[in-house]
Design a protein around this motif. Structure first.
Motif, PDB file in Angstrom:
ATOM      1  N   ASN A  12       0.880  -1.143  -0.041  1.00 54.20           N
ATOM      2  CA  ASN A  12      -0.090  -0.097  -0.094  1.00 54.20           C
ATOM      3  C   ASN A  12       0.918   1.140   0.012  1.00 54.20           C
ATOM      4  N   VAL A  13       2.065   1.314   0.848  1.00 50.35           N
ATOM      5  CA  VAL A  13       2.728   2.712   1.003  1.00 50.35           C
ATOM      6  C   VAL A  13       3.970   2.409   0.789  1.00 50.35           C
ATOM      7  N   LEU A  63       2.930   1.968   9.053  1.00 53.61           N
ATOM      8  CA  LEU A  63       4.016   2.610   8.409  1.00 53.61           C
ATOM      9  C   LEU A  63       4.199   1.919   7.142  1.00 53.61           C
ATOM     10  N   PRO A  64       4.942   2.504   6.120  1.00 51.49           N
ATOM     11  CA  PRO A  64       5.306   2.091   4.872  1.00 51.49           C
ATOM     12  C   PRO A  64       5.700   0.556   4.783  1.00 51.49           C
ATOM     13  N   SER A  94       9.076  -3.488  11.997  1.00 53.62           N
ATOM     14  CA  SER A  94       9.363  -4.699  11.914  1.00 53.62           C
ATOM     15  C   SER A  94       8.627  -5.433  10.445  1.00 53.62           C
ATOM     16  N   ARG A  95       7.607  -4.350  10.043  1.00 48.61           N
ATOM     17  CA  ARG A  95       7.003  -5.149   8.787  1.00 48.61           C
ATOM     18  C   ARG A  95       7.225  -4.218   7.656  1.00 48.61           C
ATOM     19  N   THR A  96       8.235  -3.389   7.797  1.00 49.11           N
ATOM     20  CA  THR A  96       8.920  -2.497   6.699  1.00 49.11           C
ATOM     21  C   THR A  96      10.119  -3.052   6.143  1.00 49.11           C
ATOM     22  N   LYS A  97      10.264  -3.120   4.792  1.00 49.68           N
ATOM     23  CA  LYS A  97      11.533  -3.421   4.207  1.00 49.68           C
ATOM     24  C   LYS A  97      11.995  -2.151   3.641  1.00 49.68           C
ATOM     25  N   PRO A 117      19.084  -3.266  10.091  1.00 49.88           N
ATOM     26  CA  PRO A 117      18.016  -4.255   9.780  1.00 49.88           C
ATOM     27  C   PRO A 117      17.557  -3.734   8.224  1.00 49.88           C
ATOM     28  N   VAL A 118      18.252  -3.936   7.170  1.00 54.29           N
ATOM     29  CA  VAL A 118      17.873  -3.336   5.829  1.00 54.29           C
ATOM     30  C   VAL A 118      17.792  -4.917   4.962  1.00 54.29           C
TER      31      VAL A 118
END
Length: 138
Positions: A12-13, A63-64, A94-97, A117-118
């Motif tokens: 989504n974002v 968050l994105p 934690s849910r963002t890449k 953490p990328v």
């Protein structure tokens, strides 16, 4: 026959963080063409990106799912952003890449990015092929 959308098409974002307006524009177009992100937000430096994320968190917004982050920017560079954002108690990434996107070919930049953490390090420019390689599909 109805085809099931790929996982990356359900994002989504997306937040694109880069001080180069042309790169932001091109990245946005590539993401749109690929069907990645219903809402693609841009920030011109790490400070602006941090403020966007903090506003999302304060408003209770998700968050994105994806962040494309340049490392060499004025005001607050990508590494400074990562240092603050990944250690912030108010930001649950934690849910963002996060993908570091840079024109740098220096191994020291890639090694430094690995300290955070990328999800990966992309050498610019972002392309449809790179998107297909880095984003999960069903």
């Amino acid at each position: 026959m109805v085809t099931k959308p790929e996982k990356w098409q359900q994002i989504n974002v997306v937040l694109v963080v880069d001080d180069d307006d042309n790169w932001c524009f091109v990245s946005k177009k590539i993401l749109q063409k690929a069907g990645v992100g219903k809402d693609i937000i841009t920030a011109n430096n790490g400070q602006q990106a941090l403020e966007i994320l903090q506003a999302f968190a304060a408003e209770g917004k998700k968050l994105p799912e994806l962040i494309f982050l340049d490392i060499k920017m004025p005001l607050m560079d990508g590494f400074q952003f990562l240092e603050i954002a990944t250690k912030s108690a108010e930001l649950d990434l934690s849910r963002t890449k996060i993908f570091v996107c840079s024109s740098s070919f220096l191994s020291k930049d890639k090694d430094r990015a690995k300290q955070y953490p990328v999800a990966g390090f992309i050498t610019k420019p972002l392309t449809l092929e790179i998107l297909r390689d880095i984003l999960p599909s069903d």
